[in-house]
Design an enzyme around this catalytic site. Structure first.
Site, PDB file in Angstrom:
ATOM      1  N   HIS A  20       0.827  -1.204   0.000  1.00 47.01           N
ATOM      2  CA  HIS A  20       0.000   0.000   0.000  1.00 47.01           C
ATOM      3  C   HIS A  20       0.863   1.256   0.000  1.00 47.01           C
ATOM      4  CE1 HIS A  20      -2.311  -3.350   1.649  1.00 47.01           C
ATOM      5  NE2 HIS A  20      -3.396  -2.731   1.292  1.00 47.01           N
ATOM      6  N   HIS A  61      -1.760  -1.282   7.142  1.00 43.39           N
ATOM      7  CA  HIS A  61      -1.390  -1.574   5.754  1.00 43.39           C
ATOM      8  C   HIS A  61      -0.427  -0.519   5.210  1.00 43.39           C
ATOM      9  CE1 HIS A  61      -5.158   0.783   5.749  1.00 43.39           C
ATOM     10  NE2 HIS A  61      -4.580   1.452   4.782  1.00 43.39           N
ATOM     11  N   PRO A  92      -5.374  -5.344  11.088  1.00 46.48           N
ATOM     12  CA  PRO A  92      -6.816  -5.528  11.291  1.00 46.48           C
ATOM     13  C   PRO A  92      -7.379  -4.186  11.781  1.00 46.48           C
ATOM     14  CG  PRO A  92      -5.603  -7.406  12.143  1.00 46.48           C
ATOM     15  CD  PRO A  92      -4.583  -6.346  11.793  1.00 46.48           C
ATOM     16  N   LEU A  93      -8.273  -3.600  11.030  1.00 44.60           N
ATOM     17  CA  LEU A  93      -8.600  -2.189  11.242  1.00 44.60           C
ATOM     18  C   LEU A  93      -9.260  -1.939  12.589  1.00 44.60           C
ATOM     19  CD1 LEU A  93      -9.579  -1.378   7.576  1.00 44.60           C
ATOM     20  CD2 LEU A  93      -7.502  -0.692   8.787  1.00 44.60           C
ATOM     21  N   GLY A 110     -10.850   3.597   7.413  1.00 38.87           N
ATOM     22  CA  GLY A 110     -11.201   2.215   7.739  1.00 38.87           C
ATOM     23  C   GLY A 110     -11.305   2.017   9.240  1.00 38.87           C
ATOM     24  N   HIS A 122      -4.219   3.019  -3.431  1.00 40.78           N
ATOM     25  CA  HIS A 122      -4.420   2.517  -2.061  1.00 40.78           C
ATOM     26  C   HIS A 122      -3.685   1.208  -1.827  1.00 40.78           C
ATOM     27  CE1 HIS A 122      -6.429   1.504   1.718  1.00 40.78           C
ATOM     28  NE2 HIS A 122      -6.483   0.286   1.233  1.00 40.78           N
ATOM     29  N   ARG A 182     -16.255 -18.874  39.058  1.00 42.75           N
ATOM     30  CA  ARG A 182     -16.130 -17.403  38.985  1.00 42.75           C
ATOM     31  C   ARG A 182     -15.850 -16.818  40.369  1.00 42.75           C
ATOM     32  NH1 ARG A 182     -22.106 -14.590  38.741  1.00 42.75           N
ATOM     33  NH2 ARG A 182     -23.272 -16.240  39.761  1.00 42.75           N
ATOM     34  N   SER A 208     -21.099 -10.012  37.997  1.00 43.77           N
ATOM     35  CA  SER A 208     -21.272 -11.363  37.449  1.00 43.77           C
ATOM     36  C   SER A 208     -19.938 -12.048  37.198  1.00 43.77           C
ATOM     37  CB  SER A 208     -22.055 -11.300  36.131  1.00 43.77           C
ATOM     38  OG  SER A 208     -23.314 -10.716  36.335  1.00 43.77           O
ATOM     39  N   GLU A 228     -16.734  -5.157  24.673  1.00 45.34           N
ATOM     40  CA  GLU A 228     -15.835  -6.311  24.775  1.00 45.34           C
ATOM     41  C   GLU A 228     -14.653  -6.211  23.827  1.00 45.34           C
ATOM     42  OE1 GLU A 228     -19.091  -6.484  24.092  1.00 45.34           O
ATOM     43  OE2 GLU A 228     -19.994  -7.249  25.941  1.00 45.34           O
ATOM     44  N   PHE A 244     -19.325 -13.902  25.100  1.00 49.86           N
ATOM     45  CA  PHE A 244     -19.083 -12.588  24.514  1.00 49.86           C
ATOM     46  C   PHE A 244     -17.601 -12.295  24.331  1.00 49.86           C
ATOM     47  CE2 PHE A 244     -23.401 -12.393  26.286  1.00 49.86           C
ATOM     48  CZ  PHE A 244     -24.035 -12.416  25.055  1.00 49.86           C
ATOM     49  N   ASP A 255     -30.555 -17.521  31.147  1.00 47.21           N
ATOM     50  CA  ASP A 255     -30.317 -16.531  30.086  1.00 47.21           C
ATOM     51  C   ASP A 255     -30.482 -17.150  28.705  1.00 47.21           C
ATOM     52  OD1 ASP A 255     -30.050 -14.256  31.562  1.00 47.21           O
ATOM     53  OD2 ASP A 255     -27.864 -14.213  31.533  1.00 47.21           O
ATOM     54  N   HIS A 304     -26.860 -16.712  25.155  1.00 48.04           N
ATOM     55  CA  HIS A 304     -25.748 -16.454  26.073  1.00 48.04           C
ATOM     56  C   HIS A 304     -24.937 -17.711  26.391  1.00 48.04           C
ATOM     57  CE1 HIS A 304     -27.876 -12.721  26.458  1.00 48.04           C
ATOM     58  NE2 HIS A 304     -27.134 -12.266  27.440  1.00 48.04           N
TER      59      HIS A 304
END
Lengths: 684, 684
Positions: free
Chosen positions: A29, A69, A118-119, A159, A264, A359, A386, A418, A444, A476, A480
């Protein structure tokens, strides 16, 4: 000082290097480096402090090229300033085993802070670097010792601006009032589909204003060096807001195709290259030319950086006399070592201890170690209660003006973001003084997959606290309940996926996550309570897999993880009533188990015994460790978790039934059998 | 008409139903339904047209609850209006096998348009529903026949507003000037971590303004029914912009804990429930009470909707007389049937045809079928020229005012917004008249994982055109080379992952993707050229796996996909020189292969022959189809693709070497062997 012909020559050297390297590689590029060369020249030479001979100096200014890039821009700069990136490295741009890959990789190239391409990732990493700077400064700076005062600069393009992760990170940075973060938005109106007007017509600066950023616009980014300098200087003066400078540039500046999509993602044509070089006063017949006065100017700035580091080293030495412990602590953190004896604080459990959700066991680990590992910063994507990621006395990392925390706080409120959380953690880890841990539901973590992948690729010690790890989350429901998630991340190289079965295994997971300096971890943790196992210990579990229940005359081996291990132990009793002997293996981390020697692995999963895996999600990959697999290759169900488990026969009886089928099926096996043959059908 | 006590009773009925259902389930989210009941009451009764007896009526107004955890709001509304959701269904909220799961699932509950809960998805689906409406209207409406004129309404909360996917979708909707989309932002200041001020302090309306939305603020969403009505009415008048109404509400309105995080994700306590009911004029001792006048009011509105559908049916019948073909086309689309004979347009290849990249083969399919399948809408996340997703004569779906397309256009410019693209496609598919296909690099389908998962869970016929499917993309390097991606999506239930090896297999992939009415597909396509195979055909490939090269005396079976199948065929020649006979199996879609009968599967991967899988990415899961696996369980490399393949020994020689090791290893196998034993080490 006014800009001279030498400055313009430096700018055009960057451009011609980018042109030559992409032409030699026959890919890449050139457009972004040609358009951004003026801004990069000003930023690096007038504002940034760094020592190319020691790219790891902790107080260096950070630079992140989020539009990765365009990395020939960065490789050219690294070369000109005298980093260990030679002109030959530029000639080997995008070649196998070079240090100049198609997108910048932090682990491979000196001077590259984070892995981008990775944009949206780099921009979000920059937010993390700025978080880390603010926190490290608040932790270590003392009166007369402004040890840590670097800035983080990032360049991003259209981007990155379109990617949701960058929106999340920008909102976070605005909330956090990160005055140490300065972003340059390359407003060149071109993305791969051509003119941005086909998809991207929002008012970007207004959006950043809405996030709470300071905004400026430099309208002629191709020529207005003074304007660029003034804007960055103004941004530095704003200490209570991150700054964005919209820089309108011409992509591929100098090319016959400048300002179009044609420059580009493709090298310039040979005749275009000749006219570019002629236009910029370079010999059209020569390639990879760096005029000596350009080297001189860049090396002079590099020497200033080296001198600045020397000054800093003196300051740090003096700091060591007055703040001995902090001095030692910072040195230790930079080596990625943990404080001596920290592991003695990890909780240990006996079988008689209460059943506890993993947890909660994870919370107990954090509670037990947060004081001895001061570089640990926890947090959650709005699921604190949680995920159980917060120790009781935690102070939030917040701008003091909000009155709900301070810069020295070690608990991050990432919001429901996330993907940005993961990328911000990558940036925090890359800064060098912090171990970030961040929570969300396991399901998630998938929202963050793009950034999780880069934790692995760029060797960041990042910990994903992934609770509610199965249909065991219950009510849930399927939206989930992860099914594919563990298979996904087990297939990701350089990632440890832990699914502990009890307290000792949870301690083991943290032990490995914290001591693996170049590998991220996902800790898959239950919502529901788990009993403390008779056969578990930290020493066993840190091997990734071990025998929980041995029986030298076993008819079958049950291999399991997490919440299903105790179910398997129950199933052993059911099998006994049927006259069958079973042994049980816990495999909390297959990646770590894979790394053990073969003899050990064969002692855990031996020859001659049919093996059944038991894990309440996709069976994909379990064929590697078992002859038959009991899992869940469909979506789950909404309901109280015990009823959901029963619906899918994840009960001692359901396991025993399949174990017996497995024993029967392999009883007389002598010939090689196709893997298509299965002892029983998966529930669908 | 002024609001009456009956209106307020209806609102409080929704609130008490939500309170009772979450209490009965001992889990769930009463807060959002209690806060949003006034807005929902006004929206549904004053603005929305729908017929509960026919939830599939194409011109119904669409409603999406993006904050899906508040689904008791929606279940209560569905019940009150007379959808097939009974009071017993409400009593079984969040119970196994009920139609009222913890988050709304489109496939299970009449009246639920899309599956929501994972935050940000529903909002983005709503953008897709609005896109579909605009496109369907432009395609079918004729003078005197405004067949399609429905609105899409969505409610979203702070959680959705924080998610990047929603930012991407909002930017897209603003660009597209979707005047048929009206969003209500539940500004209740509470998320799971408590007050939003700990993480979310941006100016949301200003941000939406920056995207090009019309914005309003209703400051008392708890009481100001007239204000809510006026705002929605004003929003409907704005036809060239989507509208957002910030509605400030009190979460858990009526509870003693109203306005706090305490009512977000936990049922109310028994005594609190009693005081709520008393406050609202309900008997504190009774549960699940619906006053008759509330039923009457809601059923009256439902009857209006039923009448509206009847009127519409008459109009549609008349339309059928004047526009016979369009009438038949719309009916056909709604049944999800494809036009008769469409498959005869699929390209067929002979072995003598040129080697072509499968991304180009995919383009040829689109070029061949776009005219016969008018419901196909293609698009790309800003990689049009790389994904080859655009047929030559395509017109962009754009607001006409931009001058670069129109509403009838069938090509979507999603921008660099992979996650929103996927969710928008889910919405487009859910509308019922469109089959969406969208392109990005396979590696960046991971950015969209959250929405891809919901394509599967909600049975949407969505096609992901995922090019640059391996290290074969070459110079872009490890940041762009998928390793874990196929394993990830093969582990996802109800997803077809196709990796075609040549032209006939590419046609087969499209055949299956288009004819599978309730299953999405990912088509993993190469950047590099692939030869047309001697043994391939559409008929064989649509079985998911078949024998490309048979040898009844084979020493080994090579099982492979995509670009590695032709490499395996080359390896057969290398093996022949070593005196070994090999057969080759192509397995372009394991999910479809799994669905074949056992006899067929055993004919493809037979007993008695050791089997080696060959795929240039993670081996995870290949143990299911092979005894030994040759793959890439590490990240790739940047360089010309043939050199990258050679680096990792993905050459005829590299394959033959491993095939021979496999043959040797299994030669004398009679006892059952642990799966830990492997013929050779994976490259690391």
């Amino acid at each position: 000082m006014p800009y001279t012909d030498t400055d313009r020559l430096g700018i055009n050297t960057i451009r011609t290097l980018a042109v030559d390297a992409t032409f030699a590689a026959n890919s890449g590029h050139p457009g972004a480096p040609m358009g951004l060369a003026p801004a990069a020249h000003v930023l690096f030479n007038k504002f940034m402090t760094f020592n190319p001979k020691n790219p790891d100096w902790v107080n260096r200014d950070r630079f992140v090229l989020s539009n990765g890039h365009g990395c020939m821009l960065q490789y050219a700069l690294l070369h000109l300033f005298g980093y260990a990136v030679t002109i030959d490295d530029l000639k080997h741009f995008r070649q196998v085993d070079s240090i100049t890959p198609g997108h910048p990789e932090a682990h491979d190239t000196p001077g590259i802070e984070v892995t981008t391409g990775p944009l949206g990732q780099g921009f979000s990493n920059a937010v993390g670097l700025a978080v880390a700077q603010a926190h490290t400064a608040a932790t270590f700076n003392k009166s007369g010792f402004e040890l840590i005062n670097n800035y983080t600069y990032t360049i991003f393009g259209d981007g990155c601006a379109m990617e949701g992760i960058a929106s999340e990170a920008a909102s976070t940075a605005g909330h956090l009032q990160l005055g140490n973060l300065i972003a340059i938005y390359d407003d060149n109106h071109i993305s791969i589909d051509g003119d941005t007007k086909c998809a991207f017509t929002e008012d970007v600066l207004k959006r950043f204003e809405a996030y709470g950023w300071h905004t400026q616009w430099v309208k002629d980014g191709d020529h207005d060096l003074e304007g660029i300098e003034a804007a960055i200087a103004a941004a530095k003066k704003v200490t209570d807001k991150p700054s964005v400078i919209k820089l309108t540039t011409t992509i591929g500046f100098g090319s016959n195709l400048q300002g179009t999509g044609g420059v580009h993602g493709n090298p310039l044509k040979a005749d275009d290259i000749k006219q570019v070089k002629a236009k910029f006063g370079f010999d059209p017949e020569k390639t990879f030319v760096v005029p000596q006065e350009v080297y001189d100017q860049y090396h002079a700035h590099a020497a200033e950086g080296a001198a600045a580091e020397q000054e800093w080293n003196k300051l740090f030495e003096k700091y060591g006399q007055e703040h001995k412990e902090l001095h030692a602590d910072l040195l230790r953190r930079l080596k990625k070592d943990l404080p001596e004896g920290w592991q003695n604080h990890l909780p240990v459990y006996k079988p008689t201890d209460a059943a506890i959700a993993s947890r909660k066991l994870s919370e107990s680990v954090l509670e037990a170690i947060y004081e001895v590992i001061p570089e640990l910063m926890s947090g959650s994507a709005d699921l604190t209660g949680s995920n159980n990621t917060r120790w009781k006395k935690a102070i939030d990392f917040q701008p003091p003006s909000l009155g709900i925390g301070n810069w020295a706080g070690r608990y991050m409120r990432y919001g429901v973001r996330e993907h940005a959380m993961a990328a911000i953690m990558n940036g925090m880890s890359a800064y060098g003084t912090i171990i970030p841990a961040g929570g969300t539901f396991l399901n998630f973590v998938s929202y963050a997959a793009g950034a999780v992948r880069l934790s692995s690729l760029s060797h960041q010690r990042v910990i994903y606290v992934a609770t509610h790890d199965s249909i065991g989350l219950g009510e849930d429901g399927p939206t989930h309940q992860p099914i594919e998630t563990l298979a996904h991340f087990r297939a990701l190289p350089n990632m440890m996926v832990w699914r502990p079965a009890d307290g000792n295994e949870t301690s083991a997971a943290y032990y490995m996550a914290l001591t693996s300096k170049g590998t991220p971890s996902i800790l898959a943790l239950t919502r529901q309570n788990l009993p403390q196992l008779e056969g578990s210990s930290l020493a066993k579990a840190i091997k990734g897999g071990y025998v929980v229940l041995e029986d030298k005359e076993a008819d079958v081996t049950l291999v399991s993880t997490g919440s299903e291990v105790s179910l398997c132990l129950e199933a052993v009793k059911t099998l006994k009533d049927q006259g069958l002997k079973a042994r049980v293996v816990s495999l909390p981390c297959v990646e770590v188990f894979d790394a053990q020697d073969k003899e050990y692995k064969l002692s855990v999963i031996p020859d001659g015994v049919p093996t059944l895996s038991v894990e309440v999600m996709s069976t994909l990959g379990w064929e590697k460790y078992s002859h038959e697999q009991f899992g869940l290759n469909r979506f789950g169900a909404s309901g109280p978790y015990k009823e959901v488990y029963a619906k899918f026969e994840f009960t001692p009886e359901g396991i025993a039934k399949r174990a017996k089928l497995t024993v029967d099926y392999y009883k007389d096996v002598k010939p090689l059998r196709s893997p298509v043959n299965r002892a029983f059908q998966q529930l669908i």
